[in-house]
Write an enzyme that holds these catalytic residues in place. Structure first.
Site: not given
Ligand code: SF4
Ligand code: SF4
Length: 376
Positions: A134, A188, A198, A214, A194
């Site tokens: 990290d 993906c 967000c 973020c 995702c």
């Molecule tokens: S949620 Fe985001 S990271 Fe997961 S499969 Fe779908 S596009 Fe890809």
């Molecule tokens: S704020 Fe950051 S950690 Fe939360 S869903 Fe969005 S990209 Fe992901």
């Protein structure tokens, strides 16, 4: 030296010391990553926590002379708590992200990498090795992807077919030219779950993140959280998992292989109000073992106030008023004022009015005024 045999021996040994996945790649420069990082810098999307020297981050030869390969390791962590907290009426809790549930993963991964180093050196005494987790210069994710640990999801996490993205990763550079593994094909497809999940629109497009938007980054800063994000933080007091929990590849993934990574629910999902009054010593004793404590108690206390505002917890008015009256730090005072305004009610209103007469710091005054505006 039979290098294929050595590689096979390392893989076998890794399984005996609690490494869940291991992959090998060359020490060639990460050229694609380099252009991506430069683009990120130009756009101002970086968090500021990362190594600023792009060359160091992408050229292993700058970090270890005669580097010939990199070994990437992954340890799976739990996504669900085995023991649930007892929810009592009126008690409000915050939540640490899953990557900060058990013992700080830096320690756990370093332990595994050290054992692996000892094993390799017992076989090749003149090898030179350099391990990182990290905070090292290299990008753990870029290494893991090229070493076939997983693919880079649109949520910017490394997604393994076996454990989803609930894995900690670290790596070791070596001067041994191990044959590299093949990267995993990106899976993906057309999914955008995702990005849709967000809360702040931080995932600018698939695989690109604006760290400044973020929540995971914002909860680690030490300043006042910009207004537009405060309501979106909810009860997250460290990190954010929304783009991981939304991912179909994480569905049903919950692994409990390592006892040290098991969460203590009272720490991973702590009561909010007691956090506000912790001394430095008490904070260290309570939260010092988890990764989320690395920035100290102030950011966690600020986030706890935002969480109390999110719950509109009237029982926190006295605690927030005391912070507004007695604290020195303008971030703490300002956040307390804002939270009082969000919670509302006569007592909070009086506390803000009183503070407005007394306060001299323009930053705090501005937050008091915001708080009073909520009530009008
Ligand atoms: S949620 Fe985001 S990271 Fe997961 S499969 Fe779908 S596009 Fe890809
Ligand atoms: S704020 Fe950051 S950690 Fe939360 S869903 Fe969005 S990209 Fe992901």
């Amino acid at each position: 030296m039979d290098i294929n045999k050595l590689k096979a021996d390392i893989i076998s040994y890794s399984k005996t010391i609690g490494i869940d996945k291991i992959g090998f790649t060359t020490a060639d420069p990460f050229t694609e990553l380099k252009s991506r990082l430069i683009r990120q810098q130009e756009l101002g999307y970086q968090s500021g926590f990362e190594e600023p020297d792009v060359e160091k981050r992408t050229n292993p030869a700058m970090l270890l002379q005669e580097a010939a390969s990199i070994i990437s390791i992954a340890l799976a962590y739990p996504s669900k708590m085995k023991i649930r907290v007892e929810n009592k009426k009126g008690e409000r809790r915050g939540i640490f992200c899953r990557a900060s549930w058990g013992l700080d993963y830096h320690h756990v991964l370093k332990d595994r990498l050290q054992k692996l180093e000892e094993f390799i050196l017992s076989k090749v005494p003149n090898a030179r090795l350099k391990s990182m987790v990290d905070t090292g210069e290299l990008s753990d994710r870029a290494v893991a992807v090229r070493a076939g640990i997983g693919w880079s999801g649109k949520n910017c996490a490394v997604i393994t077919p076996e454990f989803g993205s609930y894995v900690y990763i670290g790596e070791m550079m070596t001067t041994i030219p191990f044959p590299p593994d093949t990267p995993i094909e990106e899976q993906c497809g057309t999914c955008t779950k995702c990005l849709d999940a967000c809360p702040t629109g931080a995932l600018v497009q698939g695989g690109q993140i604006n760290a400044k938007r973020c929540i995971s980054f914002l909860t680690q800063t030490k300043d006042l959280i910009p207004d537009e994000f405060r309501d979106k933080i909810g009860n997250r007091i460290y990190g954010c998992d929304s783009c991981q929990t939304a991912c179909p590849h994480n569905k049903g993934k919950d692994f409990h292989f390592h006892s040290e990574l098991e969460p203590d629910p009272e720490i991973a999902k702590p009561l909010l109000k007691p956090i506000l009054h912790l001394s430095n010593r008490e904070f260290k004793l309570t939260f010092g073992k988890v990764a989320g404590s690395w920035r100290g108690k102030k950011p966690i206390q600020r986030n706890a106030m935002i969480a109390l505002a999110h719950f509109k917890d009237e029982t926190a008015i006295a605690d927030l008023t005391s912070i507004l009256e007695n604290e020195i730090n303008p971030v703490a005072k300002g956040t307390a004022a804002w939270a009082l305004g969000k919670i509302g009610g006569e007592t909070a209103f009086e506390a803000l009015k009183k503070a407005k007469h007394r306060e001299t710091d323009p930053v705090v005054i501005q937050e008091i005024e915001k708080g009073l505006d909520f009530m009008e």
